[in-house]
Write an enzyme that holds these catalytic residues in place. Structure first.
Site, mmCIF file in Angstrom:
data_model
loop_
_atom_site.group_PDB
_atom_site.id
_atom_site.type_symbol
_atom_site.label_atom_id
_atom_site.label_comp_id
_atom_site.label_asym_id
_atom_site.label_seq_id
_atom_site.Cartn_x
_atom_site.Cartn_y
_atom_site.Cartn_z
ATOM 1 N N GLY A 23 -4.701 9.552 -2.128
ATOM 2 C CA GLY A 23 -5.634 10.535 -1.574
ATOM 3 C C GLY A 23 -7.081 10.052 -1.667
ATOM 4 O O GLY A 23 -7.872 10.207 -0.722
ATOM 5 N N SER A 114 8.106 7.945 0.537
ATOM 6 C CA SER A 114 8.102 6.730 -0.280
ATOM 7 C C SER A 114 9.322 5.899 0.077
ATOM 8 O O SER A 114 10.335 6.434 0.556
ATOM 9 C CB SER A 114 8.147 7.158 -1.745
ATOM 10 O OG SER A 114 8.736 6.158 -2.522
ATOM 11 N N TYR A 143 13.264 12.549 -7.169
ATOM 12 C CA TYR A 143 12.048 12.349 -6.375
ATOM 13 C C TYR A 143 12.414 11.987 -4.931
ATOM 14 O O TYR A 143 11.863 12.531 -3.967
ATOM 15 C CB TYR A 143 11.281 11.210 -7.045
ATOM 16 C CG TYR A 143 10.011 10.756 -6.418
ATOM 17 C CD1 TYR A 143 8.861 11.530 -6.501
ATOM 18 C CD2 TYR A 143 9.943 9.521 -5.770
ATOM 19 C CE1 TYR A 143 7.670 11.076 -5.953
ATOM 20 C CE2 TYR A 143 8.765 9.068 -5.224
ATOM 21 C CZ TYR A 143 7.634 9.847 -5.317
ATOM 22 O OH TYR A 143 6.456 9.397 -4.771
ATOM 23 N N ASP A 276 16.475 -1.969 -14.449
ATOM 24 C CA ASP A 276 15.795 -2.719 -13.396
ATOM 25 C C ASP A 276 15.406 -1.874 -12.193
ATOM 26 O O ASP A 276 14.474 -2.188 -11.476
ATOM 27 C CB ASP A 276 16.736 -3.813 -12.874
ATOM 28 C CG ASP A 276 16.522 -5.134 -13.598
ATOM 29 O OD1 ASP A 276 15.492 -5.281 -14.271
ATOM 30 O OD2 ASP A 276 17.401 -5.997 -13.463
HETATM 31 N N1 LIG Z 1 1.716 5.137 -5.790
HETATM 32 C C1 LIG Z 1 2.658 4.566 -5.055
HETATM 33 O O1 LIG Z 1 3.097 3.446 -5.333
HETATM 34 C C2 LIG Z 1 3.215 5.279 -3.850
HETATM 35 C C3 LIG Z 1 4.141 4.577 -3.070
HETATM 36 C C4 LIG Z 1 4.695 5.200 -1.969
HETATM 37 C C5 LIG Z 1 4.336 6.496 -1.668
HETATM 38 N N2 LIG Z 1 3.429 7.154 -2.435
HETATM 39 C C6 LIG Z 1 3.147 8.546 -2.074
HETATM 40 O O2 LIG Z 1 1.771 8.780 -1.946
HETATM 41 C C7 LIG Z 1 1.493 10.123 -2.372
HETATM 42 C C8 LIG Z 1 0.374 10.084 -3.394
HETATM 43 O O3 LIG Z 1 0.762 9.261 -4.483
HETATM 44 P P1 LIG Z 1 -0.317 8.700 -5.522
HETATM 45 O O4 LIG Z 1 0.209 7.401 -5.996
HETATM 46 O O5 LIG Z 1 -1.662 8.807 -4.966
HETATM 47 O O6 LIG Z 1 -0.126 9.735 -6.731
HETATM 48 P P2 LIG Z 1 -1.232 10.219 -7.786
HETATM 49 O O7 LIG Z 1 -2.249 9.175 -8.008
HETATM 50 O O8 LIG Z 1 -0.460 10.738 -8.947
HETATM 51 O O9 LIG Z 1 -1.934 11.425 -7.031
HETATM 52 C C9 LIG Z 1 -1.252 12.602 -6.768
HETATM 53 C C10 LIG Z 1 -2.247 13.676 -6.472
HETATM 54 O O10 LIG Z 1 -1.522 14.898 -6.273
HETATM 55 C C11 LIG Z 1 -2.186 15.915 -6.992
HETATM 56 N N3 LIG Z 1 -1.265 16.952 -7.379
HETATM 57 C C12 LIG Z 1 -0.121 16.823 -8.083
HETATM 58 N N4 LIG Z 1 0.425 18.021 -8.291
HETATM 59 C C13 LIG Z 1 -0.398 18.922 -7.708
HETATM 60 C C14 LIG Z 1 -0.384 20.345 -7.606
HETATM 61 N N5 LIG Z 1 0.610 21.071 -8.138
HETATM 62 N N6 LIG Z 1 -1.387 20.952 -6.935
HETATM 63 C C15 LIG Z 1 -2.403 20.224 -6.391
HETATM 64 N N7 LIG Z 1 -2.467 18.882 -6.467
HETATM 65 C C16 LIG Z 1 -1.475 18.243 -7.130
HETATM 66 C C17 LIG Z 1 -2.749 15.224 -8.200
HETATM 67 O O11 LIG Z 1 -3.763 16.020 -8.761
HETATM 68 P P3 LIG Z 1 -4.366 15.709 -10.237
HETATM 69 O O12 LIG Z 1 -5.283 14.558 -10.008
HETATM 70 O O13 LIG Z 1 -5.042 16.944 -10.622
HETATM 71 O O14 LIG Z 1 -3.179 15.372 -11.096
HETATM 72 C C18 LIG Z 1 -3.243 13.923 -7.592
HETATM 73 O O15 LIG Z 1 -4.518 14.097 -7.048
HETATM 74 C C19 LIG Z 1 2.802 10.694 -2.911
HETATM 75 O O16 LIG Z 1 3.395 11.492 -1.945
HETATM 76 C C20 LIG Z 1 3.652 9.488 -3.152
HETATM 77 O O17 LIG Z 1 5.010 9.747 -2.969
HETATM 78 C C21 LIG Z 1 2.852 6.581 -3.523
#
Ligand SMILES: NC(=O)c1ccc[n+]([C@@H]2O[C@H](COP(=O)([O-])OP(=O)(O)OC[C@H]3O[C@@H](n4cnc5c(N)ncnc54)[C@H](OP(=O)(O)O)[C@@H]3O)[C@@H](O)[C@H]2O)c1
Length: 317
Positions: A23, A114, A143, A276
């Site tokens: 985000g 994902s 998930y 793994d």
């Molecule tokens: N990271 C990866 O490798 C990866 C890979 C593929 C896809 N994605 C996808 O990308 C998306 C974002 O992932 P990310 O890595 O950016 O995760 P992240 O860094 O954990 O960020 C998730 C965000 O969602 C917010 N959030 C969680 N629960 C919430 C709630 N109940 N109400 C409002 N906000 C909430 C969190 O807020 P807080 O900051 O307050 O906790 C945080 O800002 C996800 O859908 C994930 O599946 C990520």
């Protein structure tokens, strides 16, 4: 609202999860491209699991475009330790946001899934059509099931209501803003922390979790954010779309690359007693490449920027 309009520089754009890794990068990309009317809410002000609060927010703010990057996210350990939280929170967040976006006349929504939606022993590289062709990887099936439900919900709302909801499936993402928690993080930030700590405490060896043989693909988060803005502007169809860089490497080779960036010169060994996950995860990115988008930032450059961010922001706190 004109449902056929394209995203304009002053369109009201809600980035859900703007404080997260993905985000935050979407906000940077939108701002860099001149979008000025971003609607952002921290979780403390708007808990997206709360249906009533989400409905009120959409009715009051009327965002035109939604990037749904809020989710409960974590690595193997977190997925195994908190399966109920992973399936419940993700189903709630995405159901509330997709439904409220449709009911309040949003022009378009992009849902983030994902690569873990694909079967564990999938043919490689993974094409979009391999979804639901075999059993999932058990370490993160909670998930994955929620994410599959999210992309199916986008398709269902498109089919029944004509709502322009699209779904992107990124590979593993890393970069500034990542979670470097010692236990609940993904493999790449976990390795950065592990090698940094070994380097600063003078350890001669580092043991990595698992056999080191699984192959993984890593996409720099600012590349992903550009792809997502590109899709919001250029893609409107029911099929989900993979986003990756199209190259993978073994976890052991990733560990060597991280060690090189951190400056760790000791020995690296594996711990086969730790799980793994899937043996290989490499996305076929022919569909998005064919539309004109390609990843630009290579792993070495991305690792250097990420390590610098870790030193400046995580260690400095
Ligand atoms: N990271 C990866 O490798 C990866 C890979 C593929 C896809 N994605 C996808 O990308 C998306 C974002 O992932 P990310 O890595 O950016 O995760 P992240 O860094 O954990 O960020 C998730 C965000 O969602 C917010 N959030 C969680 N629960 C919430 C709630 N109940 N109400 C409002 N906000 C909430 C969190 O807020 P807080 O900051 O307050 O906790 C945080 O800002 C996800 O859908 C994930 O599946 C990520």
């Amino acid at each position: 609202m004109d449902k056929n309009c394209k995203m304009q520089q002053d369109s009201r754009i809600f980035v859900a999860g703007h404080r997260g890794l993905v985000g935050g990068a979407i906000v940077r990309a939108l701002q860099a491209q001149g979008f000025t009317n971003l609607v952002l809410r921290p979780r403390l002000e708007l808990d997206l699991r709360e249906q009533r609060a989400v409905d009120v927010f959409f009715a009051q703010e009327h965002p035109e475009y939604v990037f749904l990057a809020a989710a409960k996210v974590g690595g193997i350990h977190a997925n195994e330790a908190y399966p109920a939280d992973f399936i419940r929170d993700n189903l709630l967040i995405q159901s509330n946001v997709i439904d409220a976006a449709y009911r309040n006349g949003c022009a378009k929504l992009l849902f983030l899934g994902s690569s873990c939606i694909y079967p564990r022993l999938c043919q490689q590289p993974i094409k979009e059509e391999y979804l639901l062709t075999g059993p999932l990887e058990p370490t993160n099936e909670w998930y994955a099931i929620a994410k599959i439900a999210g992309l199916k919900m986008c398709q269902a709302y498109r089919r029944q209501y004509g709502f322009d909801a699209i779904a992107a499936m990124p590979t593993n993402v890393y970069g500034p803003g990542d979670n470097f928690h010692p236990e609940n993080s993904h493999v790449l930030p976990a390795l950065i922390r592990r090698f940094h700590e070994a380097q600063t405490s003078g350890d001669l060896s580092v043991v990595i979790w698992g056999t080191g043989t699984p192959r993984r693909e890593f996409l720099y988060v600012d590349d992903l954010a550009e792809a997502l803005v590109f899709l919001m502007r250029n893609y409107s169809a029911a099929g989900h779309i993979n986003v990756g860089c199209g190259r993978d490497l073994s976890v052991m080779n990733l560990a060597r690359a991280v060690a090189g960036v951190v400056g760790f010169k000791g020995c690296i060994s594996a711990d086969p007693a730790k799980k793994d996950g899937a043996p290989q995860k490499l996305l076929d990115v022919g569909k998005i490449n064919g539309m004109g988008w390609k990843a630009r930032i290579d792993l070495d450059a991305g690792l250097r920027t990420t390590y610098q961010w870790f030193c400046d922001n995580v260690l400095a706190k």
